[in-house]
Design a protein around this motif. Structure first.
Motif, PDB file in Angstrom:
ATOM      1  N   ASN A  30       0.799  -1.223   0.000  1.00 17.00           N
ATOM      2  CA  ASN A  30       0.000   0.000   0.000  1.00 17.00           C
ATOM      3  C   ASN A  30       0.835   1.277   0.000  1.00 17.00           C
ATOM      4  OD1 ASN A  30      -2.654   0.413  -0.498  1.00 17.00           O
ATOM      5  ND2 ASN A  30      -3.237   0.696   1.634  1.00 17.00           N
ATOM      6  N   ARG A  31       2.096   1.176  -0.437  1.00 17.60           N
ATOM      7  CA  ARG A  31       2.957   2.343  -0.606  1.00 17.60           C
ATOM      8  C   ARG A  31       3.359   2.402  -2.074  1.00 17.60           C
ATOM      9  NH1 ARG A  31       7.015   1.855   4.548  1.00 17.60           N
ATOM     10  NH2 ARG A  31       5.498   2.496   6.096  1.00 17.60           N
ATOM     11  N   TYR A  32       3.233   3.573  -2.655  1.00 15.66           N
ATOM     12  CA  TYR A  32       3.577   3.747  -4.061  1.00 15.66           C
ATOM     13  C   TYR A  32       4.960   4.359  -4.186  1.00 15.66           C
ATOM     14  CZ  TYR A  32      -1.222   2.670  -5.206  1.00 15.66           C
ATOM     15  OH  TYR A  32      -2.415   2.041  -5.344  1.00 15.66           O
ATOM     16  N   SER A  33       5.708   3.884  -5.176  1.00 14.97           N
ATOM     17  CA  SER A  33       7.029   4.439  -5.463  1.00 14.97           C
ATOM     18  C   SER A  33       7.293   4.320  -6.961  1.00 14.97           C
ATOM     19  CB  SER A  33       8.109   3.714  -4.665  1.00 14.97           C
ATOM     20  OG  SER A  33       8.140   2.344  -4.995  1.00 14.97           O
ATOM     21  N   PRO A  34       8.194   5.179  -7.490  1.00 17.97           N
ATOM     22  CA  PRO A  34       8.511   5.101  -8.913  1.00 17.97           C
ATOM     23  C   PRO A  34       9.196   3.779  -9.259  1.00 17.97           C
ATOM     24  CG  PRO A  34       9.220   7.196  -7.999  1.00 17.97           C
ATOM     25  CD  PRO A  34       8.827   6.324  -6.851  1.00 17.97           C
ATOM     26  N   VAL A  35       8.931   3.272 -10.459  1.00 16.78           N
ATOM     27  CA  VAL A  35       9.525   2.033 -10.959  1.00 16.78           C
ATOM     28  C   VAL A  35      11.015   2.267 -11.247  1.00 16.78           C
ATOM     29  CG1 VAL A  35       9.476   0.401 -12.895  1.00 16.78           C
ATOM     30  CG2 VAL A  35       7.344   1.268 -11.942  1.00 16.78           C
ATOM     31  N   LYS A  36      11.829   1.248 -11.064  1.00 14.37           N
ATOM     32  CA  LYS A  36      13.258   1.296 -11.384  1.00 14.37           C
ATOM     33  C   LYS A  36      13.560   0.293 -12.487  1.00 14.37           C
ATOM     34  CE  LYS A  36      14.499   3.987  -7.880  1.00 14.37           C
ATOM     35  NZ  LYS A  36      15.062   5.305  -8.059  1.00 14.37           N
ATOM     36  N   TRP A  37      14.637   0.526 -13.237  1.00 10.09           N
ATOM     37  CA  TRP A  37      15.094  -0.366 -14.298  1.00 10.09           C
ATOM     38  C   TRP A  37      16.375  -1.036 -13.855  1.00 10.09           C
ATOM     39  CZ3 TRP A  37      19.604  -0.624 -17.121  1.00 10.09           C
ATOM     40  CH2 TRP A  37      19.582  -1.442 -18.255  1.00 10.09           C
ATOM     41  N   HIS A  38      16.525  -2.339 -14.191  1.00 11.04           N
ATOM     42  CA  HIS A  38      17.727  -3.111 -13.869  1.00 11.04           C
ATOM     43  C   HIS A  38      18.142  -3.883 -15.118  1.00 11.04           C
ATOM     44  CE1 HIS A  38      20.317  -6.139 -12.000  1.00 11.04           C
ATOM     45  NE2 HIS A  38      20.389  -5.331 -10.968  1.00 11.04           N
ATOM     46  N   PRO A  39      19.427  -3.899 -15.442  1.00 11.12           N
ATOM     47  CA  PRO A  39      19.865  -4.617 -16.645  1.00 11.12           C
ATOM     48  C   PRO A  39      19.752  -6.132 -16.501  1.00 11.12           C
ATOM     49  CG  PRO A  39      21.772  -3.817 -15.433  1.00 11.12           C
ATOM     50  CD  PRO A  39      20.553  -3.271 -14.747  1.00 11.12           C
ATOM     51  N   GLY A  40      19.605  -6.813 -17.627  1.00 21.45           N
ATOM     52  CA  GLY A  40      19.603  -8.274 -17.652  1.00 21.45           C
ATOM     53  C   GLY A  40      18.240  -8.887 -17.404  1.00 21.45           C
ATOM     54  N   ALA A  41      18.196 -10.210 -17.522  1.00 16.82           N
ATOM     55  CA  ALA A  41      16.970 -10.967 -17.262  1.00 16.82           C
ATOM     56  C   ALA A  41      16.802 -11.147 -15.751  1.00 16.82           C
ATOM     57  CB  ALA A  41      17.045 -12.332 -17.942  1.00 16.82           C
ATOM     58  N   PRO A  42      15.569 -11.188 -15.251  1.00 21.63           N
ATOM     59  CA  PRO A  42      15.374 -11.379 -13.819  1.00 21.63           C
ATOM     60  C   PRO A  42      15.843 -12.765 -13.363  1.00 21.63           C
ATOM     61  CG  PRO A  42      13.260 -11.337 -14.969  1.00 21.63           C
ATOM     62  CD  PRO A  42      14.318 -11.045 -15.979  1.00 21.63           C
ATOM     63  N   GLU A  43      16.559 -12.794 -12.244  1.00 18.94           N
ATOM     64  CA  GLU A  43      17.021 -14.051 -11.646  1.00 18.94           C
ATOM     65  C   GLU A  43      16.545 -14.112 -10.205  1.00 18.94           C
ATOM     66  OE1 GLU A  43      21.172 -15.129 -12.082  1.00 18.94           O
ATOM     67  OE2 GLU A  43      21.382 -13.530 -13.569  1.00 18.94           O
ATOM     68  N   ARG A  44      16.136 -15.296  -9.787  1.00 15.72           N
ATOM     69  CA  ARG A  44      15.691 -15.471  -8.400  1.00 15.72           C
ATOM     70  C   ARG A  44      16.799 -16.106  -7.567  1.00 15.72           C
ATOM     71  NH1 ARG A  44      10.100 -14.868  -7.386  1.00 15.72           N
ATOM     72  NH2 ARG A  44       8.889 -14.712  -9.287  1.00 15.72           N
ATOM     73  N   SER A  45      16.861 -15.698  -6.310  1.00 18.18           N
ATOM     74  CA  SER A  45      17.792 -16.323  -5.368  1.00 18.18           C
ATOM     75  C   SER A  45      17.132 -17.573  -4.792  1.00 18.18           C
ATOM     76  CB  SER A  45      18.145 -15.335  -4.253  1.00 18.18           C
ATOM     77  OG  SER A  45      17.023 -15.146  -3.411  1.00 18.18           O
ATOM     78  N   TRP A  46      17.830 -18.274  -3.935  1.00 19.73           N
ATOM     79  CA  TRP A  46      17.279 -19.495  -3.327  1.00 19.73           C
ATOM     80  C   TRP A  46      16.065 -19.198  -2.453  1.00 19.73           C
ATOM     81  CZ3 TRP A  46      17.126 -20.019   1.954  1.00 19.73           C
ATOM     82  CH2 TRP A  46      17.896 -19.120   2.686  1.00 19.73           C
ATOM     83  N   THR A  47      15.897 -17.934  -2.005  1.00 24.41           N
ATOM     84  CA  THR A  47      14.741 -17.558  -1.178  1.00 24.41           C
ATOM     85  C   THR A  47      13.501 -17.259  -2.015  1.00 24.41           C
ATOM     86  OG1 THR A  47      15.301 -15.209  -1.224  1.00 24.41           O
ATOM     87  CG2 THR A  47      16.243 -16.527   0.563  1.00 24.41           C
ATOM     88  N   GLY A  48      13.694 -17.182  -3.346  1.00 20.85           N
ATOM     89  CA  GLY A  48      12.580 -16.852  -4.226  1.00 20.85           C
ATOM     90  C   GLY A  48      12.493 -15.369  -4.564  1.00 20.85           C
ATOM     91  N   MET A  49      13.307 -14.544  -3.902  1.00 16.15           N
ATOM     92  CA  MET A  49      13.340 -13.109  -4.175  1.00 16.15           C
ATOM     93  C   MET A  49      14.213 -12.863  -5.406  1.00 16.15           C
ATOM     94  SD  MET A  49      11.491 -11.928  -1.712  1.00 16.15           S
ATOM     95  CE  MET A  49      11.828 -10.203  -1.625  1.00 16.15           C
ATOM     96  N   TYR A  50      13.970 -11.756  -6.098  1.00 17.73           N
ATOM     97  CA  TYR A  50      14.791 -11.409  -7.253  1.00 17.73           C
ATOM     98  C   TYR A  50      16.134 -10.857  -6.804  1.00 17.73           C
ATOM     99  CZ  TYR A  50      10.818 -12.162 -10.272  1.00 17.73           C
ATOM    100  OH  TYR A  50       9.777 -12.737 -10.948  1.00 17.73           O
ATOM    101  N   LYS A  51      17.192 -11.247  -7.507  1.00 15.66           N
ATOM    102  CA  LYS A  51      18.528 -10.721  -7.245  1.00 15.66           C
ATOM    103  C   LYS A  51      18.617  -9.325  -7.847  1.00 15.66           C
ATOM    104  CE  LYS A  51      20.847 -15.201  -7.479  1.00 15.66           C
ATOM    105  NZ  LYS A  51      21.893 -15.961  -8.195  1.00 15.66           N
ATOM    106  N   ILE A  52      19.024  -8.355  -7.041  1.00 15.16           N
ATOM    107  CA  ILE A  52      19.112  -6.967  -7.480  1.00 15.16           C
ATOM    108  C   ILE A  52      20.458  -6.396  -7.052  1.00 15.16           C
ATOM    109  CG2 ILE A  52      18.163  -4.634  -7.181  1.00 15.16           C
ATOM    110  CD1 ILE A  52      16.270  -6.413  -8.716  1.00 15.16           C
ATOM    111  N   ASP A  53      21.152  -5.770  -7.992  1.00 13.95           N
ATOM    112  CA  ASP A  53      22.359  -5.011  -7.684  1.00 13.95           C
ATOM    113  C   ASP A  53      21.928  -3.547  -7.614  1.00 13.95           C
ATOM    114  OD1 ASP A  53      24.729  -3.628  -7.546  1.00 13.95           O
ATOM    115  OD2 ASP A  53      25.637  -4.595  -9.293  1.00 13.95           O
TER     116      ASP A  53
END
Length: 76
Positions: A30-53
């Protein structure tokens, strides 16, 4: 020119209408924020969350045509 170096007025590449500057918003808990761009295809970690640099994230600007509704996105 606007303060960030982008043109204040743009013409739509599809119909020639006026492009209005804005942004795409995402809703998280329920909090809005601007979208961000990240290079490459999305990859998930072992926790199921997306890896983000966080160093590679870029702000996303959007322009929407007031006539035909086309939206252009730019990673700044």
């Amino acid at each position: 020119m606007e303060a960030d170096g982008h043109p204040a007025a743009r013409a739509c590449g599809k119909c020639g209408g006026r492009m209005e500057r804005g942004f795409a918003a995402e809703n998280s808990q329920n909090r809005y924020s601007p979208v961000k761009w990240h290079p490459g295809a999305p990859e998930r970690s072992w926790t199921g969350m997306y890896k983000i640099d966080k160093k590679q994230l870029r702000d996303v600007m959007a322009y929407r045509c007031e006539r035909c509704g086309m939206i252009e996105f730019y990673a700044a």
